[in-house]
Design a protein around this motif. Structure first.
Motif, PDB file in Angstrom:
ATOM      1  N   ILE A 541       0.818  -1.215   0.000  1.00  0.00           N
ATOM      2  CA  ILE A 541       0.000   0.000   0.000  1.00  0.00           C
ATOM      3  C   ILE A 541       0.853   1.267   0.000  1.00  0.00           C
ATOM      4  CG2 ILE A 541      -0.206   0.102   2.522  1.00  0.00           C
ATOM      5  CD1 ILE A 541      -2.927   0.974  -0.083  1.00  0.00           C
ATOM      6  N   VAL A 542       2.008   1.211   0.660  1.00  0.00           N
ATOM      7  CA  VAL A 542       2.883   2.389   0.693  1.00  0.00           C
ATOM      8  C   VAL A 542       3.399   2.707  -0.706  1.00  0.00           C
ATOM      9  CG1 VAL A 542       5.085   3.269   1.564  1.00  0.00           C
ATOM     10  CG2 VAL A 542       3.515   2.103   3.108  1.00  0.00           C
ATOM     11  N   GLY A 543       3.568   1.676  -1.535  1.00  0.00           N
ATOM     12  CA  GLY A 543       3.999   1.905  -2.906  1.00  0.00           C
ATOM     13  C   GLY A 543       2.989   2.695  -3.716  1.00  0.00           C
ATOM     14  N   PHE A 544       1.731   2.675  -3.309  1.00  0.00           N
ATOM     15  CA  PHE A 544       0.689   3.450  -3.977  1.00  0.00           C
ATOM     16  C   PHE A 544       0.605   4.877  -3.426  1.00  0.00           C
ATOM     17  CE2 PHE A 544      -0.416  -0.926  -4.626  1.00  0.00           C
ATOM     18  CZ  PHE A 544      -0.958  -0.966  -5.898  1.00  0.00           C
ATOM     19  N   ILE A 545       1.231   5.113  -2.271  1.00  0.00           N
ATOM     20  CA  ILE A 545       1.170   6.432  -1.639  1.00  0.00           C
ATOM     21  C   ILE A 545       2.448   7.224  -1.850  1.00  0.00           C
ATOM     22  CG2 ILE A 545       0.988   7.580   0.617  1.00  0.00           C
ATOM     23  CD1 ILE A 545      -0.929   5.361   1.439  1.00  0.00           C
ATOM     24  N   ILE A 546       3.589   6.538  -1.955  1.00  0.00           N
ATOM     25  CA  ILE A 546       4.874   7.217  -2.142  1.00  0.00           C
ATOM     26  C   ILE A 546       4.870   8.147  -3.355  1.00  0.00           C
ATOM     27  CG2 ILE A 546       7.281   6.804  -2.815  1.00  0.00           C
ATOM     28  CD1 ILE A 546       7.341   4.501  -0.841  1.00  0.00           C
ATOM     29  N   PRO A 547       4.294   7.755  -4.516  1.00  0.00           N
ATOM     30  CA  PRO A 547       4.290   8.686  -5.657  1.00  0.00           C
ATOM     31  C   PRO A 547       3.582  10.003  -5.355  1.00  0.00           C
ATOM     32  CG  PRO A 547       3.774   6.477  -6.397  1.00  0.00           C
ATOM     33  CD  PRO A 547       3.771   6.431  -4.904  1.00  0.00           C
ATOM     34  N   PHE A 548       2.479   9.943  -4.594  1.00  0.00           N
ATOM     35  CA  PHE A 548       1.799  11.182  -4.197  1.00  0.00           C
ATOM     36  C   PHE A 548       2.717  12.012  -3.304  1.00  0.00           C
ATOM     37  CE2 PHE A 548      -1.658   8.431  -5.417  1.00  0.00           C
ATOM     38  CZ  PHE A 548      -2.563   9.290  -6.031  1.00  0.00           C
ATOM     39  N   MET A 549       3.469  11.320  -2.443  1.00  0.00           N
ATOM     40  CA  MET A 549       4.375  12.020  -1.536  1.00  0.00           C
ATOM     41  C   MET A 549       5.432  12.795  -2.299  1.00  0.00           C
ATOM     42  SD  MET A 549       5.168   9.410   1.596  1.00  0.00           S
ATOM     43  CE  MET A 549       3.940   8.919   2.804  1.00  0.00           C
ATOM     44  N   PHE A 550       6.110  12.123  -3.271  1.00  0.00           N
ATOM     45  CA  PHE A 550       7.226  12.842  -3.909  1.00  0.00           C
ATOM     46  C   PHE A 550       6.763  13.878  -4.934  1.00  0.00           C
ATOM     47  CE2 PHE A 550       7.622   8.716  -6.453  1.00  0.00           C
ATOM     48  CZ  PHE A 550       7.153   9.219  -7.657  1.00  0.00           C
ATOM     49  N   VAL A 551       5.516  13.776  -5.412  1.00  0.00           N
ATOM     50  CA  VAL A 551       4.986  14.861  -6.235  1.00  0.00           C
ATOM     51  C   VAL A 551       4.695  16.076  -5.371  1.00  0.00           C
ATOM     52  CG1 VAL A 551       3.012  15.621  -7.624  1.00  0.00           C
ATOM     53  CG2 VAL A 551       4.070  13.412  -8.086  1.00  0.00           C
ATOM     54  N   LEU A 552       4.104  15.849  -4.194  1.00  0.00           N
ATOM     55  CA  LEU A 552       3.771  16.942  -3.289  1.00  0.00           C
ATOM     56  C   LEU A 552       4.975  17.401  -2.473  1.00  0.00           C
ATOM     57  CD1 LEU A 552       0.334  15.551  -2.033  1.00  0.00           C
ATOM     58  CD2 LEU A 552       0.704  17.363  -3.711  1.00  0.00           C
ATOM     59  N   LYS A 553       5.938  16.503  -2.272  1.00  0.00           N
ATOM     60  CA  LYS A 553       7.162  16.830  -1.526  1.00  0.00           C
ATOM     61  C   LYS A 553       8.373  16.482  -2.392  1.00  0.00           C
ATOM     62  CE  LYS A 553       5.212  15.750   3.052  1.00  0.00           C
ATOM     63  NZ  LYS A 553       5.386  14.926   4.273  1.00  0.00           N
ATOM     64  N   PRO A 554       8.763  17.350  -3.321  1.00  0.00           N
ATOM     65  CA  PRO A 554       9.893  17.054  -4.220  1.00  0.00           C
ATOM     66  C   PRO A 554      11.204  16.777  -3.493  1.00  0.00           C
ATOM     67  CG  PRO A 554       8.646  18.961  -4.997  1.00  0.00           C
ATOM     68  CD  PRO A 554       8.137  18.647  -3.631  1.00  0.00           C
ATOM     69  N   ALA A 555      11.289  17.147  -2.217  1.00  0.00           N
ATOM     70  CA  ALA A 555      12.517  16.878  -1.460  1.00  0.00           C
ATOM     71  C   ALA A 555      12.812  15.384  -1.398  1.00  0.00           C
ATOM     72  CB  ALA A 555      12.399  17.450  -0.046  1.00  0.00           C
ATOM     73  N   LEU A 556      11.775  14.534  -1.504  1.00  0.00           N
ATOM     74  CA  LEU A 556      11.986  13.083  -1.506  1.00  0.00           C
ATOM     75  C   LEU A 556      12.718  12.624  -2.759  1.00  0.00           C
ATOM     76  CD1 LEU A 556       8.577  11.784  -0.096  1.00  0.00           C
ATOM     77  CD2 LEU A 556      10.786  11.819   1.063  1.00  0.00           C
ATOM     78  N   LEU A 557      12.762  13.472  -3.776  1.00  0.00           N
ATOM     79  CA  LEU A 557      13.501  13.172  -5.001  1.00  0.00           C
ATOM     80  C   LEU A 557      14.848  13.887  -5.008  1.00  0.00           C
ATOM     81  CD1 LEU A 557      10.631  13.405  -7.650  1.00  0.00           C
ATOM     82  CD2 LEU A 557      11.491  11.384  -6.446  1.00  0.00           C
TER      83      LEU A 557
END
Length: 647
Positions: A541-557
């Motif tokens: 399930i986290v794999g479905f949420i991580i993409p939303f995270m790094f779009v909203l939080k570019p620091a994760l990239l």
């Protein structure tokens, strides 16, 4: 075969033949020659791109008709039929024609230089055989999309409004599909015939050098002694294998054959055992440095350097596997599974002494990629490194015979990838010629009112639907053409937009109803595929949420200051803990229904970059933790009181 059987069989997919020794020799020699040609063409050859791709695709099509049967419903013969040999010869003849005419085809101007009769004939042959090869290797879903695309190109001029386009003749359609770099010969096949092939070859050599056993022993030494150690070993081993193989299904079949039985013996339900393997294998394609084929395709489409993509994917990839490790640990504690016996677990020091040199090819790979070398040349140097380190031990040395088998396996692994890339090119040709890509961007933005989060959800659904039953390469290429412009139009960076699409193209492998990786794991576990796919989605399930995270939080990239990166990683880790505990139903002790809801809500609070929402998430997580801790202490005291002997 009667007409009814022919039609019914065609709407399925082919079976992989168990060839006789005679046909194995034909297949193996052809595959070996293809691998030699590929290495020569990408390292020393100076061929026109169309020339190189035409030979590659024609030989791959020939190998497809030798290896894959017509239909699973008609396993009449294990040997290739006369029709299969005829199709293989037609494919090879088309490759020879395109290779001979490559210079003329590359510089021709369609309107001033119309296609000749021979051009039309061999163009149609390539189109028809590519469609059949894709059907045999991947099934009907991708072919259905191809037919929808071709049908829209032929009859779309009858539509009105936004869906209308000008009328195209059959000759124009064949030209777009088979004689331009927007169709079969687009960037997707170029990547498949160069970068991807070399890394599949690298993975095959690494496997034949004995690296697979080393990485499994390393995973066991690292995590095998903890609660739920067998599941953690599965997660880590599948991460190593999956990053190299690039195919979730292939990884499940390779590692799942021995990890799933071990998980079942350790106390996990068959459905959970299969789901752990499926979720872990699927994540390998998002894990640097190799990331399967997705990173190379993304680099070709976006023109973003591969090194930049790999660095950006580090934190999200690690977060996904941390989430899996937390999930399986909480599940093991919840079920009170026994810790593996000490004698059965290898010691880390001994494992590293025995096989430390297997890290050398990976170091070589990372070094050359980061130094700006092409992916193809990097893959070649990495293969040489594998051969070199294989001679460190007598029983793993790669001689001519082993190298021959490795090159055959590499070519065999590229069959479904190449077929998918070529089929995807046909769809792209229709999108480009009809202007459908721009129209869909308008439709998506109009449907979501130009709001970012709803657009992200819609793009996620498009990725999952288009990715059903298809390899990552085809799913990514299609969705990138259709959906990436909509995200970029809303201000999302090209890196984040395309990586978002890569993630959901990959995770379609465990998403019902066509969860190919989950289905493969279910077959090994002898469990219901739908049950396994649902369990795999829960674990991943986290794999479905991580993409939303790094779009909203570019620091994760890795975009922004180190302070921003650390804060974003910290809040993402808290989200993982909360979501894992809420999904499994255990933190310090078993959760109540309200605690599970609060934990899931807390996890979602960390997705959006807001100090207020993040603060609420932390308060909710700490509150549940304290309630659970109090309940656990109270339970321990109660049990202790019951054990006091009465006088």
């Amino acid at each position: 075969m009667n007409i009814k059987g022919f039609v019914v069989g065609w709407f399925g997919y082919g079976y992989r033949r168990q060839l006789s020794s005679f046909h194995i020799k034909i297949f193996s020699c052809t595959a070996f020659i293809l691998s030699i040609y590929q290495v020569w063409s990408v390292i020393w050859g100076k061929l026109d791109p169309l020339n190189q791709m035409a030979i590659h695709l024609s030989v791959i099509l020939g190998l497809t008709f030798l290896m894959y049967g017509y239909s699973r419903k008609h396993k009449i013969k294990q040997a290739p039929t006369l029709y299969d040999y005829a199709a293989a010869l037609l494919a090879l003849s088309s490759g020879v024609y395109f290779s001979a005419q490559a210079e003329r085809i590359s510089v021709r101007i369609p309107i001033l230089d119309p296609l000749s009769t021979l051009d039309l004939f061999f163009g149609v042959i390539f189109v028809v055989l590519t469609i059949e090869a894709a059907r045999r290797t991947m099934g009907f879903p991708i072919i259905a999309i191809v037919f929808i695309g071709l049908g829209y190109s032929i009859w779309g001029h009858h539509f009105s409004g936004l869906w209308h386009h000008r009328e195209f003749s059959i000759s124009e359609i064949i030209n777009d599909v088979a004689y331009t770099y927007n169709g079969i010969w687009g960037s997707q096949l170029s990547v498949g015939a160069t970068f991807v092939f070399m890394f599949l070859l690298f993975g095959a050599f690494l496997k034949h050098a004995g690296a697979g056993q080393f990485f499994f022993d390393l995973s066991a030494a690292i995590a095998g002694r903890t609660k739920g150690g067998s599941a953690k070993v599965t997660v880590l081993a599948s991460a190593f294998f999956g990053s190299i193989s690039g195919s979730p299904t292939a990884n499940v079949v390779t590692t799942g054959s021995f990890t799933i039985p071990v998980l079942k013996k350790s106390g996990y339900k068959p459905s959970m055992a299969a789901a752990i393997e499926a979720a872990a294998s699927t994540g390998g394609s998002i894990l640097p440095p190799i990331m399967g084929s997705s990173a190379f395709l993304m680099a070709a489409v976006t023109q973003i350097p591969y090194g930049t993509i790999a660095i950006a994917a580090v934190i999200p990839g690690i977060l996904y596997y941390v989430s899996l490790l937390v999930m399986v640990h909480l599940e093991a504690v919840r079920l009170d599974l026994p810790t593996p016996e000490e004698e059965s677990i290898p010691r880390l020091k001994e494992v590293l002494i025995e096989g430390w040199y297997y890290f050398i090819p990976l170091i070589v790979l990372v070094y050359f990629l980061m130094s700006g070398y092409s992916a193809s040349r990097t893959g070649f140097y990495s293969i040489l490194a594998v051969i070199l380190v294989s001679w460190f031990r007598k029983d793993t040395r790669i001689g001519f015979k082993t190298a021959f088998h490795a090159m055959v396996d590499g070519a065999k692994s590229s069959i479904p990838v190449t077929a998918a890339c070529a089929a995807a090119g046909m769809i792209i040709a229709g999108i480009m010629s009809t202007g459908l890509g721009g129209k869909l961007t308008s439709i998506v933005l109009g449907f979501t009112d130009g709001l970012l989060v709803p657009t992200l959800f819609l793009v996620m659904l498009i990725c999952i639907v288009l990715g059903m039953g298809m390899p990552v390469a085809a799913a990514y290429i299609l969705t990138a053409m259709l959906a990436a412009p909509a995200l970029i139009g809303l201000g999302v960076s090209p890196l984040a937009a395309h990586l978002f699409i890569v993630y959901f193209s990959i995770f379609s492998a465990i998403t019902p109803p066509v969860a190919v990786a989950a289905y493969a794991a279910a077959g090994i576990a002898d469990e219901n595929p739908n049950t396994v796919s649902i369990e795999a989605v829960k674990l991943g399930i986290v794999g479905f949420i991580i993409p939303f995270m790094f779009v909203l939080k570019p620091a994760l990239l890795m975009e922004g200051s180190w302070t921003e990166i650390i804060i974003a990683t910290f809040t993402a880790t808290l989200a993982i803990i909360a979501l894992a505990a809420g999904t499994i139903g255990f933190l310090k002790t078993s959760t109540t229904i309200w605690e599970r809801i609060i934990l899931i809500v807390a996890g979602c609070m960390f997705v959006y970059p807001s100090f207020l929402l993040n603060g609420i998430g932390i308060i909710l997580l700490i509150t549940v933790f304290l309630f659970q801790l109090k309940r656990r202490i109270g339970s321990s005291v109660s049990k202790g009181a019951q054990n006091i002997p009465r006088i």
